[in-house]
Scaffold this motif. Structure first.
Motif, PDB file in Angstrom:
ATOM      1  N   THR A 174     -10.176  10.364   4.353  1.00  0.00           N
ATOM      2  CA  THR A 174     -10.360  10.231   5.781  1.00  0.00           C
ATOM      3  C   THR A 174     -11.757  11.193   5.981  1.00  0.00           C
ATOM      4  OG1 THR A 174      -8.008   9.806   6.283  1.00  0.00           O
ATOM      5  CG2 THR A 174      -9.810  10.413   8.071  1.00  0.00           C
ATOM      6  N   ALA A 175     -12.655  10.559   6.627  1.00  0.00           N
ATOM      7  CA  ALA A 175     -13.922  11.233   7.061  1.00  0.00           C
ATOM      8  C   ALA A 175     -13.560  11.425   8.419  1.00  0.00           C
ATOM      9  CB  ALA A 175     -14.995  10.478   6.498  1.00  0.00           C
ATOM     10  N   HIS A 176     -13.888  12.889   8.966  1.00  0.00           N
ATOM     11  CA  HIS A 176     -13.775  13.244  10.317  1.00  0.00           C
ATOM     12  C   HIS A 176     -15.402  13.692  10.735  1.00  0.00           C
ATOM     13  CE1 HIS A 176      -9.513  13.326  10.350  1.00  0.00           C
ATOM     14  NE2 HIS A 176      -9.663  13.785   9.128  1.00  0.00           N
ATOM     15  N   VAL A 177     -15.846  13.352  11.759  1.00  0.00           N
ATOM     16  CA  VAL A 177     -17.163  13.713  12.432  1.00  0.00           C
ATOM     17  C   VAL A 177     -16.963  14.499  13.660  1.00  0.00           C
ATOM     18  CG1 VAL A 177     -19.477  12.977  13.076  1.00  0.00           C
ATOM     19  CG2 VAL A 177     -18.359  11.848  11.104  1.00  0.00           C
ATOM     20  N   PHE A 178     -17.483  15.502  13.777  1.00  0.00           N
ATOM     21  CA  PHE A 178     -17.463  16.469  14.876  1.00  0.00           C
ATOM     22  C   PHE A 178     -18.614  17.300  15.035  1.00  0.00           C
ATOM     23  CE2 PHE A 178     -15.058  18.816  11.505  1.00  0.00           C
ATOM     24  CZ  PHE A 178     -15.592  19.850  11.920  1.00  0.00           C
ATOM     25  N   TYR A 179     -18.728  17.938  16.434  1.00  0.00           N
ATOM     26  CA  TYR A 179     -19.869  18.847  16.551  1.00  0.00           C
ATOM     27  C   TYR A 179     -19.303  20.160  16.954  1.00  0.00           C
ATOM     28  CZ  TYR A 179     -22.817  14.677  16.798  1.00  0.00           C
ATOM     29  OH  TYR A 179     -23.516  13.397  16.406  1.00  0.00           O
ATOM     30  N   PRO A 180     -19.460  21.145  16.281  1.00  0.00           N
ATOM     31  CA  PRO A 180     -19.339  22.358  16.389  1.00  0.00           C
ATOM     32  C   PRO A 180     -20.134  23.200  17.549  1.00  0.00           C
ATOM     33  CG  PRO A 180     -19.563  22.287  13.860  1.00  0.00           C
ATOM     34  CD  PRO A 180     -19.888  21.058  14.606  1.00  0.00           C
ATOM     35  N   GLU A 181     -21.228  22.445  17.631  1.00  0.00           N
ATOM     36  CA  GLU A 181     -22.130  22.951  18.883  1.00  0.00           C
ATOM     37  C   GLU A 181     -22.975  21.743  19.195  1.00  0.00           C
ATOM     38  OE1 GLU A 181     -24.710  26.188  17.688  1.00  0.00           O
ATOM     39  OE2 GLU A 181     -25.265  25.335  15.803  1.00  0.00           O
ATOM     40  N   ALA A 182     -23.320  21.575  20.623  1.00  0.00           N
ATOM     41  CA  ALA A 182     -24.042  20.516  21.072  1.00  0.00           C
ATOM     42  C   ALA A 182     -24.816  20.945  22.315  1.00  0.00           C
ATOM     43  CB  ALA A 182     -23.245  19.457  21.225  1.00  0.00           C
ATOM     44  N   THR A 183     -26.005  21.528  22.341  1.00  0.00           N
ATOM     45  CA  THR A 183     -26.818  22.028  23.603  1.00  0.00           C
ATOM     46  C   THR A 183     -28.146  21.413  23.293  1.00  0.00           C
ATOM     47  OG1 THR A 183     -27.446  24.169  22.605  1.00  0.00           O
ATOM     48  CG2 THR A 183     -25.450  24.033  23.701  1.00  0.00           C
ATOM     49  N   ASP A 184     -28.908  21.656  24.240  1.00  0.00           N
ATOM     50  CA  ASP A 184     -30.307  21.074  24.301  1.00  0.00           C
ATOM     51  C   ASP A 184     -31.023  21.905  23.025  1.00  0.00           C
ATOM     52  OD1 ASP A 184     -29.722  19.130  26.189  1.00  0.00           O
ATOM     53  OD2 ASP A 184     -31.016  20.326  27.674  1.00  0.00           O
ATOM     54  N   GLN A 185     -30.583  23.091  23.126  1.00  0.00           N
ATOM     55  CA  GLN A 185     -31.152  24.067  22.013  1.00  0.00           C
ATOM     56  C   GLN A 185     -30.855  23.926  20.707  1.00  0.00           C
ATOM     57  OE1 GLN A 185     -30.269  25.110  25.368  1.00  0.00           O
ATOM     58  NE2 GLN A 185     -32.473  24.849  26.037  1.00  0.00           N
ATOM     59  N   ARG A 186     -29.666  23.834  20.522  1.00  0.00           N
ATOM     60  CA  ARG A 186     -29.046  23.613  19.049  1.00  0.00           C
ATOM     61  C   ARG A 186     -27.980  22.600  19.083  1.00  0.00           C
ATOM     62  NH1 ARG A 186     -30.156  27.941  15.763  1.00  0.00           N
ATOM     63  NH2 ARG A 186     -28.407  26.977  14.273  1.00  0.00           N
ATOM     64  N   CYS A 187     -27.983  21.575  18.242  1.00  0.00           N
ATOM     65  CA  CYS A 187     -26.992  20.770  17.735  1.00  0.00           C
ATOM     66  C   CYS A 187     -26.384  20.720  16.269  1.00  0.00           C
ATOM     67  CB  CYS A 187     -27.409  19.323  18.333  1.00  0.00           C
ATOM     68  SG  CYS A 187     -26.072  18.196  18.361  1.00  0.00           S
ATOM     69  N   THR A 188     -25.183  20.921  16.015  1.00  0.00           N
ATOM     70  CA  THR A 188     -24.688  20.632  14.741  1.00  0.00           C
ATOM     71  C   THR A 188     -23.698  19.358  14.612  1.00  0.00           C
ATOM     72  OG1 THR A 188     -25.240  22.968  14.266  1.00  0.00           O
ATOM     73  CG2 THR A 188     -23.903  21.899  12.778  1.00  0.00           C
ATOM     74  N   ALA A 189     -23.917  18.637  13.684  1.00  0.00           N
ATOM     75  CA  ALA A 189     -22.877  17.671  13.489  1.00  0.00           C
ATOM     76  C   ALA A 189     -22.184  18.007  11.992  1.00  0.00           C
ATOM     77  CB  ALA A 189     -23.596  16.028  13.329  1.00  0.00           C
ATOM     78  N   ALA A 190     -20.949  18.054  11.976  1.00  0.00           N
ATOM     79  CA  ALA A 190     -20.148  18.237  10.725  1.00  0.00           C
ATOM     80  C   ALA A 190     -19.538  17.031  10.354  1.00  0.00           C
ATOM     81  CB  ALA A 190     -19.064  19.421  10.978  1.00  0.00           C
ATOM     82  N   LEU A 191     -19.435  17.018   8.846  1.00  0.00           N
ATOM     83  CA  LEU A 191     -18.555  15.766   8.273  1.00  0.00           C
ATOM     84  C   LEU A 191     -17.674  16.487   7.421  1.00  0.00           C
ATOM     85  CD1 LEU A 191     -18.259  12.699   7.343  1.00  0.00           C
ATOM     86  CD2 LEU A 191     -19.796  13.068   5.610  1.00  0.00           C
ATOM     87  N   LEU A 192     -16.315  16.371   7.623  1.00  0.00           N
ATOM     88  CA  LEU A 192     -15.157  16.737   6.948  1.00  0.00           C
ATOM     89  C   LEU A 192     -14.663  15.623   6.185  1.00  0.00           C
ATOM     90  CD1 LEU A 192     -13.281  18.978   5.927  1.00  0.00           C
ATOM     91  CD2 LEU A 192     -11.786  18.442   8.242  1.00  0.00           C
ATOM     92  N   LEU A 193     -14.491  15.785   4.925  1.00  0.00           N
ATOM     93  CA  LEU A 193     -14.039  14.460   4.093  1.00  0.00           C
ATOM     94  C   LEU A 193     -12.429  15.076   3.545  1.00  0.00           C
ATOM     95  CD1 LEU A 193     -13.700  11.701   2.792  1.00  0.00           C
ATOM     96  CD2 LEU A 193     -15.098  12.614   0.925  1.00  0.00           C
ATOM     97  N   GLU A 194     -11.305  14.577   4.129  1.00  0.00           N
ATOM     98  CA  GLU A 194     -10.084  14.874   3.575  1.00  0.00           C
ATOM     99  C   GLU A 194      -9.934  13.907   2.314  1.00  0.00           C
ATOM    100  OE1 GLU A 194      -7.207  16.533   6.526  1.00  0.00           O
ATOM    101  OE2 GLU A 194      -7.827  14.756   7.127  1.00  0.00           O
ATOM    102  N   VAL A 195      -9.524  14.309   1.005  1.00  0.00           N
ATOM    103  CA  VAL A 195      -9.562  13.401  -0.179  1.00  0.00           C
ATOM    104  C   VAL A 195      -8.101  13.421  -0.333  1.00  0.00           C
ATOM    105  CG1 VAL A 195     -10.035  13.221  -2.733  1.00  0.00           C
ATOM    106  CG2 VAL A 195     -12.029  14.097  -1.004  1.00  0.00           C
ATOM    107  N   ASP A 196      -7.389  12.402  -0.640  1.00  0.00           N
ATOM    108  CA  ASP A 196      -6.237  12.071  -1.133  1.00  0.00           C
ATOM    109  C   ASP A 196      -6.139  12.073  -2.781  1.00  0.00           C
ATOM    110  OD1 ASP A 196      -3.629  11.459  -1.851  1.00  0.00           O
ATOM    111  OD2 ASP A 196      -3.454   9.706  -0.510  1.00  0.00           O
ATOM    112  N   PRO A 197      -5.832  13.352  -3.389  1.00  0.00           N
ATOM    113  CA  PRO A 197      -5.957  13.275  -5.050  1.00  0.00           C
ATOM    114  C   PRO A 197      -5.330  12.308  -5.516  1.00  0.00           C
ATOM    115  CG  PRO A 197      -5.559  15.513  -3.867  1.00  0.00           C
ATOM    116  CD  PRO A 197      -5.440  14.439  -2.920  1.00  0.00           C
TER     117      PRO A 197
END
Length: 520
Positions: free
Chosen positions: A38-61
């Protein structure tokens, strides 16, 4: 597995435009199913000055092992325990590349329906991957990313165990990329280079992987200094697929250098009936096709010159190469063409894959453009340009002249080309048309003679002219051939400026350009 993509902005150009580009709203946390977790997408920060998108992949071994069916690292390890205890859930790999293409598919294509002006804009980007496997170390990482426009490629080694520093560093590192790029370009680079650095792909390598590589690498891979390593690793060192990808990359490189489309260069197969069959269908019947007569004339001139090592420049489908192989006097034969389709056809015609070792050692097929100098072509006894020059636009002819006569400089050069005066004798040829749809010009005997004498004088050759085919008393032969012989000192007697374009005018002032209705 974790990856972040950040940018900065202003009130006028807010950093949160990143949400439009990624098609993921900064105010939401979203989850997407992939084939390995499962891949999760979220934003640790999101302002006019700085914006960061994160991709977290949970792998099922466990799912990875079952889907792998014993393929790839983690699927067929040395020990059974390694199937379930490995770096797959933590280290960026081909699995993260697959998640990128799944979650950010529209961004990878450079599309944004809501704000269509955004994808084409470069913006300050910061990409961070906390744990990146790197077979080849930090130096390879820099060699892969530095040529791609990043201002900073920062790598920090990760130690094997902080409690035992004497064990040294692991093969993992933290990677931070910073620079002004289009988001589309950054994502496509990551999609290709993550599995390259891991040097392992965790799914079946099918022929369509070549298409995926070339799509993602469009615009940057062909010119990359490490394109051979990238291609081989991305395709898991599958020889046939790697060879196919390298051939297509070379064609793309030549097309870009030539300012053309790859399809335009890869057009040496499929001649018109008159030229492909090589038959002289004039008013009088001929028992021997003109193509055969032309080939025989070339072979006779090569034997007369005592040539053993021969270049067939613009070899097409390999008819002349095949004829040369039948004569053991020719010890080395090299066919060169810009069209991979033509070279593939030539390879099948010659049966290179089934050819004996002694015979195969005499022949090579190379992809290359005759408009550029090529060190591989230097030092040969003779070069043949049979029905080649008329396929070039006249402004590019000086570049071919220098590449052959100024750079490669074989002892003998044979050039054959249609005699446009003879076209009136072809019943199947409409008035005012050239013999082949791709001919950019066809010269009269005087125009060809003037060009040949000027090239010979400029590059230190003498030239003799010979007819090919039955010579008509009024309009001459159907094909004309010039035999260039390098003078003893081999010195060039004139300028070698490849930008010269004076080949379009003969001494009589006749323009050697296509007539109305001819191929342009």
């Amino acid at each position: 597995m974790f990856l972040t993509i950040g940018t900065t902005g202003t009130t006028e150009k807010p950093a949160t435009d990143l949400g439009f580009l990624l098609h993921k709203h900064p105010g939401k946390t979203q989850a997407f199913g992939t084939s390995h977790g499962t891949a999760h997408v979220f934003y640790p920060e999101a302002t006019d000055q700085r914006c960061t998108a994160a991709l977290l992949l949970e792998v099922d071994p466990v799912a990875l092992v079952r889907r792998g069916r014993g393929k790839g690292r983690g699927g067929a390890p040395d020990t059974a325990l390694a199937q379930y205890v490995n770096d797959r859930p933590y280290a960026a790999s081909s699995l993260l590349a697959v998640a990128l293409s799944t979650v950010f598919r529209t961004a990878l294509k450079g599309q944004c329906a809501a704000r269509p002006e955004l994808p084409g804009q470069e913006r300050p980007l910061r990409v961070e991957i906390p744990v990146l496997p790197a077979r080849g170390g930090a130096e390879l990482v820099r060699r892969l990313f530095a040529p791609l426009g990043w201002d900073s490629v920062e790598t920090t080694p990760i130690v094997l165990d902080e409690r035992f520093p004497e064990w040294g560093d692991s093969r993992y590192l933290r990677l931070v990329l910073e620079g002004e790029l289009r988001l589309e370009d950054a994502l496509r680079q990551l999609y290709v280079l993550l599995p390259v650095l891991d040097d392992s792909k965790h799914y079946w390598i099918a022929p369509d992987e070549v298409d995926k590589l070339l799509r993602a690498g469009d615009g940057w891979l062909a010119a990359h200094p490490e394109h051979a390593l990238i291609t081989a690793r991305y395709l898991a060192r599958h020889k046939r697929l790697t060879r196919s990808a390298m051939e297509r990359l070379e064609l793309a490189r030549l097309a870009e250098a030539d300012g053309s489309e790859a399809e335009e260069l890869d057009n040496a197969v499929g001649d018109s009936p008159d030229e492909a069959a090589g038959r002289d269908d004039g008013a009088r019947e001929r028992s021997v096709p003109l193509a055969v007569r032309r080939r025989d004339a070339v072979l006779a001139a090569l034997r007369e010159a005592g040539a053993a090592r021969v270049l067939d420049l613009g070899c097409g489908e390999g008819q002349l190469v095949q004829a040369l192989l039948k004569d053991t006097a020719f010890t080395e034969i090299v066919g060169v063409d810009v069209s991979m389709r033509a070279l593939t056809t030539a390879s099948r015609r010659l049966r290179l894959e089934r050819m004996g070792e002694r015979q195969s050692s005499r022949v090579r097929l190379l992809q290359g453009s005759l408009a550029y100098t090529d060190k591989r072509l230097a030092g040969y006894d003779a070069a043949v340009l049979s029905e080649v020059i008329e396929h070039l636009d006249l402004p590019r002819l000086p570049a071919l002249e220098y590449a052959v006569f100024g750079s490669a400089r074989p002892r003998t050069v044979l050039v054959t080309t249609p005699n446009v005066e003879y076209n009136v004798r072809w019943e199947s040829l409409p008035a005012g048309r050239v013999r082949h749809r791709d001919h950019r010009f066809e010269w009269t005997r005087e125009e060809f003679r003037t060009w040949a004498e000027r090239v010979a004088a400029r590059h230190g050759y003498t030239v003799a002219h010979r007819p090919v085919g039955d010579e008509d008393p009024e309009v001459g032969p159907p094909t004309q051939m010039a035999v260039f012989t390098r003078t003893a000192d081999g010195a060039e007697t004139g300028t070698t400026d490849t930008g010269t374009t004076d080949t379009g005018t003969t001494d009589t002032g006749t323009k050697a350009t296509p007539k109305e209705g001819e191929a342009a």
